[in-house]
Design an enzyme around this catalytic site. Structure first.
Site, mmCIF file in Angstrom:
data_model
loop_
_atom_site.group_PDB
_atom_site.id
_atom_site.type_symbol
_atom_site.label_atom_id
_atom_site.label_comp_id
_atom_site.label_asym_id
_atom_site.label_seq_id
_atom_site.Cartn_x
_atom_site.Cartn_y
_atom_site.Cartn_z
ATOM 1 N N PRO A 1 13.130 17.060 -10.086
ATOM 2 C CA PRO A 1 13.075 16.558 -8.713
ATOM 3 C C PRO A 1 14.504 16.533 -8.169
ATOM 4 O O PRO A 1 15.310 15.691 -8.555
ATOM 5 C CB PRO A 1 12.499 15.142 -8.877
ATOM 6 C CG PRO A 1 12.830 14.762 -10.275
ATOM 7 C CD PRO A 1 13.040 15.999 -11.090
ATOM 8 N N ASP B 1 19.773 15.828 -10.083
ATOM 9 C CA ASP B 1 18.458 15.561 -10.663
ATOM 10 C C ASP B 1 18.158 14.085 -10.415
ATOM 11 O O ASP B 1 18.822 13.205 -10.973
ATOM 12 C CB ASP B 1 18.531 15.880 -12.170
ATOM 13 C CG ASP B 1 17.208 15.686 -12.885
ATOM 14 O OD1 ASP B 1 16.327 14.992 -12.345
ATOM 15 O OD2 ASP B 1 17.077 16.216 -14.010
ATOM 16 N N HIS B 2 17.167 13.826 -9.601
ATOM 17 C CA HIS B 2 16.902 12.449 -9.170
ATOM 18 C C HIS B 2 16.343 11.581 -10.313
ATOM 19 O O HIS B 2 16.254 10.369 -10.191
ATOM 20 C CB HIS B 2 15.929 12.455 -7.984
ATOM 21 C CG HIS B 2 16.164 11.328 -7.022
ATOM 22 N ND1 HIS B 2 16.768 10.148 -7.372
ATOM 23 C CD2 HIS B 2 15.872 11.218 -5.705
ATOM 24 C CE1 HIS B 2 16.830 9.360 -6.332
ATOM 25 N NE2 HIS B 2 16.296 9.980 -5.287
ATOM 26 N N ARG B 3 15.985 12.199 -11.413
ATOM 27 C CA ARG B 3 15.548 11.386 -12.568
ATOM 28 C C ARG B 3 16.743 10.699 -13.204
ATOM 29 O O ARG B 3 16.600 9.702 -13.911
ATOM 30 C CB ARG B 3 14.876 12.280 -13.634
ATOM 31 C CG ARG B 3 13.591 12.932 -13.172
ATOM 32 C CD ARG B 3 13.109 13.939 -14.187
ATOM 33 N NE ARG B 3 14.121 14.961 -14.470
ATOM 34 C CZ ARG B 3 14.019 15.873 -15.414
ATOM 35 N NH1 ARG B 3 12.955 15.895 -16.189
ATOM 36 N NH2 ARG B 3 14.970 16.764 -15.602
ATOM 37 N N ILE C 1 20.086 10.591 -11.424
ATOM 38 C CA ILE C 1 21.038 10.073 -10.430
ATOM 39 C C ILE C 1 20.297 9.581 -9.188
ATOM 40 O O ILE C 1 19.474 10.307 -8.613
ATOM 41 C CB ILE C 1 22.059 11.177 -10.070
ATOM 42 C CG1 ILE C 1 22.954 11.410 -11.294
ATOM 43 C CG2 ILE C 1 22.901 10.792 -8.864
ATOM 44 C CD1 ILE C 1 23.532 12.759 -11.384
#
Ligand code: CAO
Length: 422
Positions: free
Chosen positions: A219, A394-396, A398
């Protein structure tokens, strides 16, 4: 009585110097007709070459890594006379057993994709026939992750692939590849006018596969900003025109240094998610990958230990690596071990873009062309040189706020590069 029989590479079409990727027999083996002797692989296809006789292998004339052409000697086989009589007609009609295009073929029914692919180098080591490899691809399985199969000498069989998928389902292991999304149908373009079909380069295909995998698994968020580099540019120009200078100092060198300083300040940017997604692996080293545009496609050489290198050392290294990259001479080791990458299109143009993270890294910095902009200084508009930056993460790993703080740190260093000395 028995006689010696030579089995050679049959007509393999108009291809030359084809790689031998597997040798399935050794001296003393008893082989049957149609049993695979070797596997050949070109950029486009993989093929098994079967035995045309039954007998005992007397000598194997090839090894993995050899390059062969039609007529190259594969093995000599000791055959009983009755068998020779039976097999002579078979020899006449020798053909390659199987020719299969080995492009990835995602199927709508494939399992959920999750994990990013393993290094390409590992993939060719799988000991399996093309049919089994294709079967694995169709199921979204990276065959290199199956350590050993139950076939002869550990060869991976279809049942091994099925067992791997079953295990993945029950144990929550993630399977690489298969997207589970409908394929894009490609019409016959020649119906609309003249066309020419050109195969993709190996680099194009590998990059495409990796990018698709990242796109489907991560994501990603891209955060855009710009930084005032007027002072940095003055310094850079003065370096370039300095006495006895033979090097080319571009903004990229300062961006690398600023990026490494920001990564030290925000260690999550120098981490990777573990393959089960349950923990973060923090790296105590700091290497930066630089996307380099080459005639054959995109490659990413890695510059090591950036915090401890001077701008001058980095200038020398980038010149060396990009030259090697463009000549197609980078080794696999020179493209491994990156912690974060930079994709700089600034020498070409652009105002913004959304680079794709080079997973398992967790972020990438995109750079486009700087331009003079009117900037309000509290009293008047001043012409300042502004550099656009694009940070994809990577939103997982950061969060948005951390991404924004990271960008502010980057701007802090680039806004006045003397801060990198402190
Ligand atoms: N703004 C304005 N000018 C810029 C600039 C920027 N952001 N970045 C570079 N320039 C200028 C340089 O100063 C140089 O100017 P001169 O010719 O006057 O000296 C010129 O553009 C060319 O720079 P360069 O490309 O040779 O050097 P670099 O250090 O900026 O980049 C490299 C090196 C290897 C990264 C680059 O050549 C390259 O290959 N870029 C493409 C990367 C790419 O394809 N990314 C996409 C990946 S996603 O598909």
């Amino acid at each position: 009585m028995s006689t010696t029989f030579e089995i050679k590479v049959p007509d393999i079409g108009n291809v030359h110097d084809v790689d031998v990727v597997a040798v399935e027999v050794q001296t003393g083996d008893v082989v049957e007709i149609d049993q695979t002797l070797i596997t050949l692989e070109t950029d486009k296809a993989s093929m098994d070459v079967p035995s045309t006789v039954a007998g005992t292998v007397q000598q194997v004339h090839l090894k993995v890594g050899d390059k062969v052409n039609e007529g190259s000697l594969i093995v000599t086989v000791l055959v009983s006379e009755e068998a020779v009589a039976e097999s002579s007609t078979v020899v006449e009609s020798t053909t390659v057993e199987e020719v299969k295009v080995i492009e990835p073929a995602p199927k709508p029914s494939a399992p959920e994709p999750v994990e990013v692919s393993v290094p390409v180098a590992l993939k060719s080591k799988a000991h399996a026939s093309p049919a089994v490899r294709l079967f694995a691809r169709e199921l979204g399985v990276d065959i290199s992750q199956i350590a050993q199969g139950n076939g002869r000498k550990g060869r991976i069989l279809k049942d091994d692939v099925k067992a791997y998928v079953k295990k993945a389902m029950t144990e929550g292991i993630t399977v690489t590849g298969g997207s589970g999304i409908p394929k894009i149908s490609v019409p016959d373009f020649s119906a609309f006018g003249e066309i020419e079909v050109q195969p993709l380069s190996k680099i194009n295909r590998i990059t495409g596969q990796h990018m698709t995998s990242v796109w489907l698994n991560l994501p990603m968020v891209t955060y855009h900003d710009e930084v005032d580099i007027t002072d940095m540019e003055d310094f850079r120009v003065s370096l370039n025109s300095g006495r006895n200078n033979t090097l080319k100092y571009t903004g990229l060198l300062f961006i690398m240094k600023a990026l490494s300083a920001a990564m030290q300040q925000f260690p999550r940017f120098n981490s990777s998610l573990s393959s089960d997604g349950q923990s973060l692996i923090f790296k105590k080293y700091l290497n930066i990958g630089i996307a380099v545009d080459t005639p054959n496609g995109l490659v990413v050489p890695v510059l090591r230990d950036v915090p401890n290198k001077s701008i001058k050392q980095l200038a020398i290294e980038i010149a060396e690596k990009s030259e090697k990259a463009r000549a197609g001479k980078l080794t696999a080791a020179e493209m491994q071990g990156g912690c974060m990458s930079i994709s700089s299109l600034g020498g070409i143009g652009g105002k913004a873009f959304t680079p794709i993270v080079n997973a398992p890294e967790v972020a990438i910095l995109g750079v486009t062309k700087s331009s003079i902009q009117p900037v309000w200084n509290g009293k008047e508009f001043e012409p300042r040189l502004m550099l656009p930056l694009d940070l994809t993460y990577d939103h997982r790993v950061i969060d948005g706020a951390e991404g924004a703080r990271f960008m502010e740190a980057l701007k802090y260093y680039l806004g006045d590069v003397r801060r990198l000395l402190v």
